[in-house]
Enzyme design. Structure first.
Site, PDB file in Angstrom:
ATOM      1  N   HIS A   1       0.826  -1.205   0.000  1.00  0.00           N
ATOM      2  CA  HIS A   1       0.000   0.000   0.000  1.00  0.00           C
ATOM      3  C   HIS A   1       0.863   1.259   0.000  1.00  0.00           C
ATOM      4  CE1 HIS A   1      -3.196   2.711   1.891  1.00  0.00           C
ATOM      5  NE2 HIS A   1      -3.586   2.463   0.672  1.00  0.00           N
TER       6      HIS A   1
ATOM      7  N   HIS B   1       1.153   4.076  -3.237  1.00  0.00           N
ATOM      8  CA  HIS B   1       0.972   5.529  -3.125  1.00  0.00           C
ATOM      9  C   HIS B   1       2.252   6.298  -3.451  1.00  0.00           C
ATOM     10  CE1 HIS B   1      -3.199   6.026  -1.847  1.00  0.00           C
ATOM     11  NE2 HIS B   1      -3.062   4.860  -1.252  1.00  0.00           N
TER      12      HIS B   1
ATOM     13  N   HIS C   1      -7.887  -0.344  -4.825  1.00  0.00           N
ATOM     14  CA  HIS C   1      -8.554  -0.342  -3.516  1.00  0.00           C
ATOM     15  C   HIS C   1      -9.810  -1.217  -3.531  1.00  0.00           C
ATOM     16  CE1 HIS C   1      -5.813   3.115  -3.051  1.00  0.00           C
ATOM     17  NE2 HIS C   1      -5.850   2.817  -1.772  1.00  0.00           N
TER      18      HIS C   1
ATOM     19  N   GLU D   1     -10.569  10.678  -4.927  1.00  0.00           N
ATOM     20  CA  GLU D   1      -9.402  10.419  -4.054  1.00  0.00           C
ATOM     21  C   GLU D   1      -9.084  11.583  -3.115  1.00  0.00           C
ATOM     22  OE1 GLU D   1      -5.764   9.422  -6.079  1.00  0.00           O
ATOM     23  OE2 GLU D   1      -4.745   8.952  -4.205  1.00  0.00           O
TER      24      GLU D   1
ATOM     25  N   HIS E   1     -11.990  11.435  -0.096  1.00  0.00           N
ATOM     26  CA  HIS E   1     -11.308  10.265   0.449  1.00  0.00           C
ATOM     27  C   HIS E   1     -10.163  10.647   1.393  1.00  0.00           C
ATOM     28  CE1 HIS E   1      -7.507   8.024  -0.095  1.00  0.00           C
ATOM     29  NE2 HIS E   1      -8.205   7.041   0.422  1.00  0.00           N
TER      30      HIS E   1
ATOM     31  N   HIS F   1      -9.751   9.990   5.582  1.00  0.00           N
ATOM     32  CA  HIS F   1      -8.639   9.384   6.328  1.00  0.00           C
ATOM     33  C   HIS F   1      -8.287  10.262   7.529  1.00  0.00           C
ATOM     34  CE1 HIS F   1      -6.775   5.848   4.310  1.00  0.00           C
ATOM     35  NE2 HIS F   1      -7.434   6.275   3.256  1.00  0.00           N
TER      36      HIS F   1
ATOM     37  N   HIS G   1     -13.005   2.433   2.872  1.00  0.00           N
ATOM     38  CA  HIS G   1     -12.827   2.158   1.447  1.00  0.00           C
ATOM     39  C   HIS G   1     -14.026   1.433   0.836  1.00  0.00           C
ATOM     40  CE1 HIS G   1      -9.247   3.948  -0.197  1.00  0.00           C
ATOM     41  NE2 HIS G   1      -8.800   3.958   1.051  1.00  0.00           N
TER      42      HIS G   1
HETATM   43 CU1  CUO Z   1      -4.738   3.879  -0.268  1.00  0.00          CU
HETATM   44 CU2  CUO Z   1      -7.242   5.387   1.307  1.00  0.00          CU
HETATM   45  O1  CUO Z   1      -5.981   5.342  -0.298  1.00  0.00           O
HETATM   46  O2  CUO Z   1      -5.604   4.442   1.462  1.00  0.00           O
END
Ligand code: CUO
Length: 692
Positions: free
Chosen positions: A209, A213, A239, A351, A366, A370, A406
């Protein structure tokens, strides 16, 4: 000439000064006096003299006028860096721009050496990693695993303490023994969600993950770093697959599918206590108690102010746009959400990446979600607490709420997909091609797979600061399966040789109530196992393929890559392969855990016409074996290697009359029932004992 590999040494021991031993063998950067921070200016040379082993281990650093880095320096050295925070991303973007614009590797080394002890260590790691991945002269470098550099983000603080003790006490010729990471350290069996510890807290899953990113930054001053082919769609798909995989694991553990976090006013039932201590912040990662409610956030220290109402407005506007079939850009012009680009546009909006078409209207749903969750324990910074694990891509997947969040995000994408016309039988077919049979062989068994536990050692020494050098291993237990092989018999009744794209998916056969699943449900649980090209001559063709070749995974050694073990010659194809394969789902998590009594899955194979699906790349010369890991990560500097929508043919609602998987099949598809059995044993490594 400066050896570009020396840049990788700058990742090591991130909170120790740059002039200390790097590489564990007395290798040192000869830092110009004007680059040394005030604290060490007078004693740097003395310290180097103490640990240096000779001139040949010195790396000279050219003194050049360094660009102004005062803006990235406004993030404190011991603050928690978060990619989901705009202010942090902007500071990182500034640094990335400086690193990418340096005219030579030598100059990059100078400015990186200068910046290293002045900016936040995690931001430094992120910015230098992104720059190395994107600079033409460094993109073949093999970045060290993030878990080696920042082990604190992957393991229990107790383990970290034991590793420190081991490295301090056991030095030189004595053998250090691995510190065992307990399998039950974040909760007890009273917490039902804890059954999923092996997925949420898996080192490889969290590394994947982080790496994803890193490859797909949310923003950068140079737009080309963000603007990659089908980036928004890949955000959705990668995701979506994580949620699908998680649901399969839940089923295996007799748990219902994850409930989407649809109602932002509802408390989050699941608490999470990470038991990790941040090396950078020297603070514990804050926990979240059961039934914590989200509250409006106003934290000037993070330049973060967002309310629940903002989130609801953005969510409602996005739903409205999906239902209307278009979004509005900054000039209030309509941009149609069609069946090709619509999902990509939505991915960037939801996102939200800097490619979003209208951040004013659709916001930052999104990412802010978080942060709302990550700061739910201290929304106004009253207690001076930092973000919880949801605040960073290297730790977020540990928390049960990640999957609820998610699942909510995925519902938005699925709403768009539901409005697209179903694929017709004709569209799905491949005239002349019939899949006759599929077999999955593993350890002499047919259509039966076995999962079990396995111990592995990972070297974490590069992240342990202020300690004697040498390897320090953490021994962790993870899910594993016996490797398997697909055998697919295909009949080509046409007169010509045809190219096919083999698409393999796996989904549970029964739902969480033990009922037959409608395809509308089952398609959301389809996990991609592999995708590869075959050439079919007229007549019967038999293809075999190993599970280790999967297009979604990378091997264990790649996930936990170790610089020392990379012996590939510089600029060789092998070295390129090492790099490209850095992003990918860990192979040890390819298939879901079975049940002791066996759990039934349907393995689906489709062969589509590769001549329709093939994507012509600009530069075929760059093609290398690493295209193998492309399904979740794409290909660097190249187009996504499949013209079809990601997740095809399950990315849309099935056509009328295909309510169940068996009615969906056209002759170029087939399924086979595969039983996955979990053997509750641990494949242990030999114990290492130190005797006096
Ligand atoms: Cu990878 Cu919410 O985008 O974690």
């Amino acid at each position: 000439m400066t050896d570009k590999r020396n840049l990788l040494l700058l990742f090591e021991h991130p909170t120790e000064p740059v002039f200390m031993d790097k590489g564990g063998n007395g290798t040192m950067f000869q830092v110009p006096d004007s680059y040394v921070t005030n604290r060490y200016n007078s004693i740097c040379k003395k310290i180097q003299g103490r640990v240096s082993v000779g001139e040949k281990n010195h790396i000279s650093v050219k003194e050049i006028p360094v660009p102004d880095i005062s803006y990235p320096m406004t993030l404190g050295r011991s603050d928690e860096f978060s990619l989901f925070l705009k202010s942090h991303r902007q500071k990182a973007a500034h640094l990335i721009e400086i690193f990418t614009k340096m005219p030579s590797v030598e100059d990059l080394q100078s400015v990186a050496v200068y910046a290293r002890d002045r900016v936040n260590p995690v931001m430094f790691n992120y910015a230098l990693s992104v720059a190395l991945l994107h600079r033409p002269d460094t993109k073949d470098l093999d970045l060290p695993s993030f878990s080696q550099t920042f082990p604190d983000r992957f393991i229990d603080s107790k383990v970290l303490r034991n590793m420190r003790e081991e490295s301090f006490v056991v030095q030189g010729l004595e053998a250090r023994i691995p510190t065992v990471i307990s399998v039950n350290y974040t909760a007890s069996d009273l917490e039902v969600e804890h059954r999923l510890w092996y997925f949420r807290e898996d080192l490889g899953v969290n590394l994947h993950h982080w790496h994803w990113h890193l490859v797909y930054p949310i923003e950068a001053n140079d737009r080309s770093i963000v603007d990659k082919d089908r980036r928004g769609e890949l955000f959705y798909y990668m995701h979506q697959q994580i949620v699908a995989r998680y649901n399969a694991e839940r089923l295996s553990n007799h748990m219902a599918r994850v409930q989407a976090f649809n109602n932002l006013d509802e408390p989050i039932a699941e608490g999470y206590f990470p038991k990790m201590n941040s090396l950078v912040a020297s603070r514990d990662y804050p926990p979240r108690f059961d039934n914590t409610r989200l509250r409006d956030i106003d934290r000037p220290v993070n330049e973060l102010k967002v309310g629940i109402d903002d989130m609801k407005r953005w969510r409602d506007r996005i739903y409205e746009a999906i239902h209307q079939g278009y979004v509005l850009d900054m000039n209030n012009e309509r941009v149609i959400l069609d069946d090709v680009k619509g999902i990509d546009i939505l991915g960037n909006i939801i996102e939200a990446s800097e490619l979003t078409i209208n951040s004013k209207l659709y916001g930052d749903l999104h990412n802010k979600g978080h942060m709302l969750i990550a700061f739910s324990h201290d929304p106004s910074n009253k207690h001076l607490e930092s973000a919880g694990v949801m605040g960073d891509s290297s730790t977020a997947m540990r928390d049960p709420v990640f999957y609820k969040w998610h699942a909510f995000i995925d519902n938005l994408f699925q709403e768009h997909k539901r409005l697209l016309p179903a694929y017709t039988e004709e569209y799905l077919s491949f005239p002349g091609i019939r899949v006759q049979s599929i077999n999955v062989e593993s350890q002499g068994q047919t259509n039966r797979l076995t999962t079990f536990w396995q111990e592995s050692d990972v070297d974490m020494s590069r992240g342990l600061d202020f300690l004697p050098r040498g390897n320090v291993f953490a021994r962790f237990t993870h899910l594993q399966h016996n490797p398997f092989t697909y055998t697919i018999d295909v009949e080509n009744s046409s007169k010509d040789t045809r190219n096919g794209y083999v698409r393999i998916f796996l989904a549970p056969k029964l739902d969480d109530r033990n009922g037959i699943m409608s395809l509308a449900e089952q398609r959301l649980m389809m996990v991609e196992l592999d995708k590869f090209v075959v050439t079919m001559t007229p007549g019967t063709n038999t293809f075999t393929r190993n599970s280790t070749e999967s297009s979604v995974t990378i091997p264990f050694e790649r996930t936990f890559r170790n610089l020392d073990s990379n012996t590939a010659p510089e600029n060789s194809t092998e070295e390129l392969i090492n790099f490209f394969c850095g992003c990918g789902w860990p192979n040890h998590m390819l298939v879901p855990k079975g049940r002791p009594e066996g759990l039934s899955f349907e393995l689906f194979v489709m062969i589509s016409n590769y001549d329709d699906d093939r994507v012509l790349q600009d530069d075929q010369a760059l093609e290398c074996g690493c295209s193998d890991a492309a399904s979740y990560c794409g290909l660097r500097d190249r187009l996504y290697p499949d013209r079809k929508s990601m997740g095809y043919p399950f990315d849309r609602e099935p056509r009328r009359g295909a309510e169940f998987l068996e009615n969906f099949l056209t002759p170029n598809m087939s399924t086979v029932e595969v039983t996955i059995t979990h053997d509750n044993r641990i494949e242990k490594l030999p114990e290492v004992v130190n005797s006096c």
